[in-house]
Write a protein that holds these residues in place. Structure first.
Motif, PDB file in Angstrom:
ATOM      1  N   TYR A   1       6.791 -10.105   1.806  1.00  0.00           N
ATOM      2  CA  TYR A   1       6.282  -9.132   0.836  1.00  0.00           C
ATOM      3  C   TYR A   1       6.342  -7.767   1.487  1.00  0.00           C
ATOM      4  O   TYR A   1       5.749  -7.546   2.539  1.00  0.00           O
ATOM      5  CB  TYR A   1       4.851  -9.504   0.439  1.00  0.00           C
ATOM      6  CG  TYR A   1       4.137  -8.497  -0.418  1.00  0.00           C
ATOM      7  CD1 TYR A   1       4.748  -7.911  -1.525  1.00  0.00           C
ATOM      8  CD2 TYR A   1       2.829  -8.143  -0.138  1.00  0.00           C
ATOM      9  CE1 TYR A   1       4.070  -6.998  -2.321  1.00  0.00           C
ATOM     10  CE2 TYR A   1       2.132  -7.242  -0.933  1.00  0.00           C
ATOM     11  CZ  TYR A   1       2.761  -6.674  -2.021  1.00  0.00           C
ATOM     12  OH  TYR A   1       2.093  -5.777  -2.805  1.00  0.00           O
ATOM     13  N   THR A   2       7.085  -6.860   0.872  1.00  0.00           N
ATOM     14  CA  THR A   2       7.221  -5.490   1.370  1.00  0.00           C
ATOM     15  C   THR A   2       6.885  -4.534   0.232  1.00  0.00           C
ATOM     16  O   THR A   2       7.766  -4.138  -0.547  1.00  0.00           O
ATOM     17  CB  THR A   2       8.655  -5.226   1.875  1.00  0.00           C
ATOM     18  OG1 THR A   2       9.017  -6.246   2.813  1.00  0.00           O
ATOM     19  CG2 THR A   2       8.766  -3.866   2.554  1.00  0.00           C
ATOM     20  N   PRO A   3       5.596  -4.168   0.089  1.00  0.00           N
ATOM     21  CA  PRO A   3       5.218  -3.297  -1.028  1.00  0.00           C
ATOM     22  C   PRO A   3       5.808  -1.898  -0.889  1.00  0.00           C
ATOM     23  O   PRO A   3       5.929  -1.373   0.214  1.00  0.00           O
ATOM     24  CB  PRO A   3       3.693  -3.270  -0.959  1.00  0.00           C
ATOM     25  CG  PRO A   3       3.343  -3.665   0.434  1.00  0.00           C
ATOM     26  CD  PRO A   3       4.458  -4.525   0.931  1.00  0.00           C
ATOM     27  N   THR A   4       6.188  -1.328  -2.031  1.00  0.00           N
ATOM     28  CA  THR A   4       6.748   0.033  -2.052  1.00  0.00           C
ATOM     29  C   THR A   4       5.821   1.013  -2.735  1.00  0.00           C
ATOM     30  O   THR A   4       6.124   2.203  -2.805  1.00  0.00           O
ATOM     31  CB  THR A   4       8.118   0.032  -2.767  1.00  0.00           C
ATOM     32  OG1 THR A   4       7.942  -0.496  -4.089  1.00  0.00           O
ATOM     33  CG2 THR A   4       9.131  -0.797  -1.990  1.00  0.00           C
ATOM     34  N   SER A   5       4.704   0.517  -3.263  1.00  0.00           N
ATOM     35  CA  SER A   5       3.698   1.386  -3.872  1.00  0.00           C
ATOM     36  C   SER A   5       2.328   0.764  -3.642  1.00  0.00           C
ATOM     37  O   SER A   5       2.228  -0.386  -3.211  1.00  0.00           O
ATOM     38  CB  SER A   5       3.963   1.551  -5.382  1.00  0.00           C
ATOM     39  OG  SER A   5       3.684   0.348  -6.059  1.00  0.00           O
ATOM     40  N   GLY A   6       1.298   1.533  -3.946  1.00  0.00           N
ATOM     41  CA  GLY A   6      -0.065   1.070  -3.724  1.00  0.00           C
ATOM     42  C   GLY A   6      -0.616   0.208  -4.847  1.00  0.00           C
ATOM     43  O   GLY A   6      -1.788  -0.131  -4.832  1.00  0.00           O
ATOM     44  N   THR A   7       0.205  -0.173  -5.802  1.00  0.00           N
ATOM     45  CA  THR A   7      -0.275  -1.008  -6.893  1.00  0.00           C
ATOM     46  C   THR A   7      -0.262  -2.484  -6.487  1.00  0.00           C
ATOM     47  O   THR A   7       0.446  -2.884  -5.572  1.00  0.00           O
ATOM     48  CB  THR A   7       0.598  -0.832  -8.159  1.00  0.00           C
ATOM     49  OG1 THR A   7       1.940  -1.211  -7.848  1.00  0.00           O
ATOM     50  CG2 THR A   7       0.575   0.612  -8.631  1.00  0.00           C
TER      51      THR A   7
END
Length: 108
Positions: free
Chosen positions: A82-88
């Motif tokens: 998992y590599t999030p690109t936003s804070g959502t």
């Protein structure tokens, strides 16, 4: 019924697969977290036919289940990043196809 023949009742034991949690918890934007999801077999051997890849920002990076038959009490694993690109908040899933009774999908 065939009179004179020995009648032996038969029962069919169906396999069941349980999965460990794929919850990543909190992961910072730009960081990559890895989880290994374990599929454990009970009741009867299970043949894992295939699995799909989850949508970004998740990725399945390993799958030692697809194409194998796992015996009762055995297990196999899927590795997901998992590599999030936003804070959502992100939710994802992938589908595992097997010959178990009541097959269902696993969500990271």
């Amino acid at each position: 019924m065939d009179w004179g023949a020995d009648e032996v009742p038969t029962t069919t034991t169906q396999g069941l697969v349980t999965y460990s949690s794929g919850d990543f918890g909190t992961v910072l934007v730009g960081a990559t977290a890895t989880r290994t999801i374990t599929a454990t077999v009970s009741g009867a051997p299970i043949t894992f036919i295939s699995s799909t890849s989850p949508a970004a920002p998740f990725a399945k990076t390993a799958d030692n289940c697809a194409g194998t038959t796992v015996p009762v009490g055995g297990n196999c694993t899927f590795t997901v990043t998992y590599t999030p690109t936003s804070g959502t908040t992100s939710n994802g899933s992938f589908t595992v196809t097997d010959d178990a009774s009541g097959s269902r999908r696993r969500s990271p």
